[in-house]
Structure formats: C-alpha cells, structure tokens
Write an enzyme that holds these catalytic residues in place. Sequence first.
Site, PDB file in Angstrom:
ATOM      1  N   CYS A  78     -11.323  48.640  17.579  1.00  0.00           N
ATOM      2  CA  CYS A  78     -12.267  49.275  16.865  1.00  0.00           C
ATOM      3  C   CYS A  78     -13.472  48.861  16.685  1.00  0.00           C
ATOM      4  O   CYS A  78     -14.425  49.365  16.152  1.00  0.00           O
ATOM      5  CB  CYS A  78     -11.696  50.140  15.457  1.00  0.00           C
ATOM      6  SG  CYS A  78     -11.261  49.029  14.343  1.00  0.00           S
ATOM      7  N   HIS A 117     -24.031  46.747  10.464  1.00  0.00           N
ATOM      8  CA  HIS A 117     -23.765  48.065   9.940  1.00  0.00           C
ATOM      9  C   HIS A 117     -24.927  49.224  10.270  1.00  0.00           C
ATOM     10  O   HIS A 117     -24.807  50.214  10.655  1.00  0.00           O
ATOM     11  CB  HIS A 117     -23.045  48.204   8.602  1.00  0.00           C
ATOM     12  CG  HIS A 117     -21.362  47.745   8.710  1.00  0.00           C
ATOM     13  ND1 HIS A 117     -21.394  46.474   8.144  1.00  0.00           N
ATOM     14  CD2 HIS A 117     -20.646  48.274   9.087  1.00  0.00           C
ATOM     15  CE1 HIS A 117     -20.242  46.208   8.499  1.00  0.00           C
ATOM     16  NE2 HIS A 117     -19.380  47.325   8.876  1.00  0.00           N
TER      17      HIS A 117
HETATM   18  C1  PEP Z   1     -15.104  45.341  12.806  1.00  0.00           C
HETATM   19  O1  PEP Z   1     -15.292  44.365  12.029  1.00  0.00           O
HETATM   20  O2  PEP Z   1     -15.040  45.202  14.006  1.00  0.00           O
HETATM   21  C2  PEP Z   1     -14.864  46.744  12.285  1.00  0.00           C
HETATM   22  C3  PEP Z   1     -14.537  47.592  13.135  1.00  0.00           C
HETATM   23  O3  PEP Z   1     -15.174  46.926  11.010  1.00  0.00           O
HETATM   24  P1  PEP Z   1     -16.649  46.926  10.346  1.00  0.00           P
HETATM   25  O4  PEP Z   1     -17.525  46.728  11.676  1.00  0.00           O
HETATM   26  O5  PEP Z   1     -16.899  48.096   9.692  1.00  0.00           O
HETATM   27  O6  PEP Z   1     -16.912  45.832   9.673  1.00  0.00           O
END
Ligand code: PEP
Length: 584
Positions: free
Chosen positions: A515, A220
């Site tokens: 996404c 993140h």
């Molecule tokens: C993912 O896991 O690809 C996602 C879009 O969610 P995050 O990156 O917030 O875990």
Amino acid sequence: MSLGDEQHGPAPRGESTPAPGGSSRPSNASAGRRVLHGIPASPGRGAGPVVVLPAPVSEPPAGVRLAPGADVERAVARIDEASAQVQAALRAAAELTEGEARDVLAATATMAADPTLLDDARTRVRTELLVPERAVWEAAVRVAAQFEEIGGYLAERASDVADVRDRLVAALTGRPAPGLPVRAEPFVLVADDVPPALAARLDPGQVVALVTQSGGPTAHTAILARAHGIPAVVATRGLLDTLADDDVVLVDGSLGTVRLDPGVDEIAEAVAHGRRTRRFEGEGRTADGHRVRLFANVGDPRDAAAAAAAGAEGIGLFRTEFCFLDRDTPPSLAEQVEAYRSVLRHFPGKRVVVRTLDAGADKPLPFLTDGAEPNPALGVRGLRTAMTHAEVLETQLEAIALAAQAEDADAWVMAPMVATVDEAQDFVEAATRHRLDRAGVMVEVPSAALLSGQILAHATFASVGTNDLTQYAMAADRQLSALAELADPWQPAVLHLVAATCRGGELQGRPVGVCGEAAADPALAVVLVGMGVASLSMTPAALGDVAAMLSRVRLDEAQRLARLALGAASAADARAIVLRELEG
Ligand code: PEP
Ligand code: MG
C-alpha cells in the site's frame, strides 16, 4: 531541479543552471519561457497565478517588554487595530467562499473580536508592559486552555483560538496572514513545504497545482496532493527565489516541471485536460488471468467517494489519522464511528482496510505524540503510541468495530509500524477483543519484513508500506529532497525485503499486499506481483495505468522481471532493466 531555458523532460537531478542575468528573482517580463525542475509528485497539469504560502507564525519571545517611556496606550490601541484588520480580512475571505468554508471564516472573524481574548491581551500590555504580540500570544494560550478545560464543543474551538492568535500576531508584526490564502480565482500554491494538516484540506477546485521547494515524493504532503488529484511537483530547487505572488505558471506533475509564462493555448489545454487519467473498470488481472486486487488509499470520506467513483475494488489503506490532523484532543468514540462509517458506506460488500492511527514524524497528533523527540521518525510513532496511550487504541478499535457493524463493507484492520512478533500478536489479540477478526500488520520496518513468517503466524495479512520500509532500509528521510535517490523503492535492498515478506506470507498461507506509493508505479507494480504480492493499493488516479500494465504481462513474465530487478546492483539499473523488458 534546475532553472534554465526550456528543455524536454526533467534535467538530471542536482544539475542547476543559474537564471539568465544572474538575478535571484527575475521579473515576469524578463523571464521568457523558462522552466524550473523538481521531482514529479502527483500527475496531471495545472496552470494559473502563483500564491505563495506564508511562513507559519512562530511564538514571539517571552519576556519582551515595551521600551522604557513607550506609549502604553498606543501599544494597547495596536491590538484593537490588529483585531479590526484580521476581522476585515476574514470577512472579505468569507465573501469569496461558500458553504462550510464560509461559515468557518465568519466564525473565525467573530473569534478575532472575542472580548475575553482582547481584554486579557490589553491587560497584559498595561500591567506587565508586554509587547502587544506577546500579550496576544499569552492571552490566547489562556483562553485555549479554558476552552479545553470546559471540554465538548468549546474544546474543539481551541484550534480556532490558535488560528486567530497567529493572525493577530502576523498583523502586529507586519507579516502576511498565515494559512491558506483565499482567492476569488483558482491558483497554483507555492511553498517551502505544506504541513499535512493543511494539505489535507486543499480543495482541487481552488488549488489547481502544488509546488514545493522541499519535501519528497513519498512525504505525506505529496500523498495528500495525489489523493485530492492535485498535480504536484516537490523538491523544486530555487523555487522561492524565482516565483512570487501572481506570476503565471504551468505545472506538470508527471514531468516535474514548472514553466513560467506559459502560452494562452497551453493554459487552456491544461485547464481542459490537466487531470485526465486512464479509466479503471472491473478487476485487476495479469494477461493470463492471475488476479491482483487493485485497491485505493484514502484519508477521509471525500477521498473514499472519489475512490468509489474511480472504480477501486475496495480500500487497501484508510489512513485514519488524516481525519484528525487538526485535533488537539483525542476524537471521541462517537466522532470516530461517524468518520469511519462515512468511509465504509462507499464500499458495500467490498474490503476496506482501516489502519489504526499512525501518528508521528511528519504526521504529529498533539494528543498522541511528543513533539520534543529528537528523532521523531525513530520515535514513539504508529503502533508504538499504544505503549503510552493504550486507551486511544482501545477506543479506536471499538469505533472501527461499531462502524463495521453499522455498514455493509468488509472491514479489516491493520497496525502501522510493527517491528516485532510480540507487537503483532498483541495487536491481533486487541483487535479480536473488539470483534475484529481480520487483523493484519503493516510491514514498514525491516525487522518485520525479515520476521514476516513468524508475524503472519498471528496476523491474518500483511501490507507492505514501501514509503517507510524504504526510509528505514536505506536510512534516508522520506521528507528530504536531497536523499530522493536513496529513498527510492526500486532500491534492490528494498525489493529484497518485499520478497522476504512475500516468502513469509507463502509459508503461512497469508496474503501480502503493498500500500506504499510503489504500488502506483506501473512497472514496479509488475515486479511486486512477480514477487507474490496479492493486492496493490494506491491513489485512485493511478488505478487505470497500473491495471493496463498488469493486463499486458503474464504472471511468469512478471516473475522473471522480479528476478531481474532483485539481481540489479542499483535502483537505476533495476528500473532501467524492467522498463527495457516491458517496452521491448
Ligand atoms: C508507507 O509507509 O508506505 C505507508 C503506506 O504509510 P504512510 O505513507 O502513511 O506512512
Ligand atoms: Mg508508513
């Protein structure tokens, strides 16, 4: 990830050349023009002096007391000296900033002189003979608990008490002040890793580039750097042994390089053009006109404004947890309505997919997650927190519904970390109770990919989170730089799971989007569209490149490339085959 003489392009992963002269931290003068290599995490270039992020302060051990015969009043006086030092540093930092940041620093300086906190700490030294740092820690815990009990505005100040506590403890133990340093000039932030709560607050006007020693490109911290348009390199081996405060570096977040002592011209060029990205205008389409919606991923109103300015067709992933990372208590209904409205209002008439809180793993929210879990990525995270805190999900769904009523955006809602058909069904029913009729699920767990047909009998859409789907399919922690080759969405096993999700979508006539960060890789975006993905959501800076690549390829070509990638034996082969075809 090696340190060696300047070379073109990233060195092969895992290769490492010792620093000339064998010294672990060569001086600038002897450094010459050398390059550190890491993994590209956010495109663009930034140059400036290094500021190393101080390590977080940990709790001083309980029960440590002054040595027998120690001067107790001297120990008490050290608390007052630390308070004066922290106040002075915060006031000096406030002078260098403006607006809200300045107010926060000034308020924190006042808190560092808080008589209740300091009296309590002094008493603990005098009566319990605690060492000053332990006395301050315990006093702060008590004051924060009192604030939380009173509630309202004071409860929100509990995190400021923790900030002051850490600063006092650092001053008392002779360590640098924790948190993001404040400087008069923009700088390159260098750290082992940056916690998401801090990364969410990075200001691209201050932090011109970010380099970390650990972490992966889909952790993140990297996602937040991309969202804020800050060039970033992660997993840079030897970083903290090589760089120190005030070294000057040029960071290339597209190549994954950190160059020491760049030339004046290179610095000027990076400052002028470092964040130049291809513009995106209009709509996403393949060469033969097949429509692919190109959305943005956002975490707060600031990102939403940037996404609208970048021409995004809507928001495909609003990570609501990013609004509340620094909170110890659940946000109220009114606070949430306000936060969501200020994102929705940037996209009147357009789709905004609001994801319910995805707390856990590297995004802990103290009011939802259990910090003592042995395996947080496999724990009670995402939608699973609704089992332990049902009321938090209910309040959030109501807040999303109220925000949607008040704004003109087309608000959809989706749940993170869905693993079973029952979870999907329960979530859709909960959303419907709150008047949200476009309720979907994220496909991040392999079980959801394999059962997508049944899941999409209930959910109106699916959005594949390739970051977590890759982590769980490959059993490779997305935060671990050592596993970056496994944690690669080009892994054919991951591609097969995306293809399975698309087949489920086709069966039910429901759209499947992506996404995860895979959507921002132009070549992989073509493969995803070839598998049947209807929309791609990404950091706004990637929209132009992805749109340009799609516009060069017909749908039947994308389908052929998808078949080739699915037939590859490794991630490297899949990528190489597709790139060769696209370039040929
Ligand atoms: C993912 O896991 O690809 C996602 C879009 O969610 P995050 O990156 O917030 O875990
Ligand atoms: Mg995820």
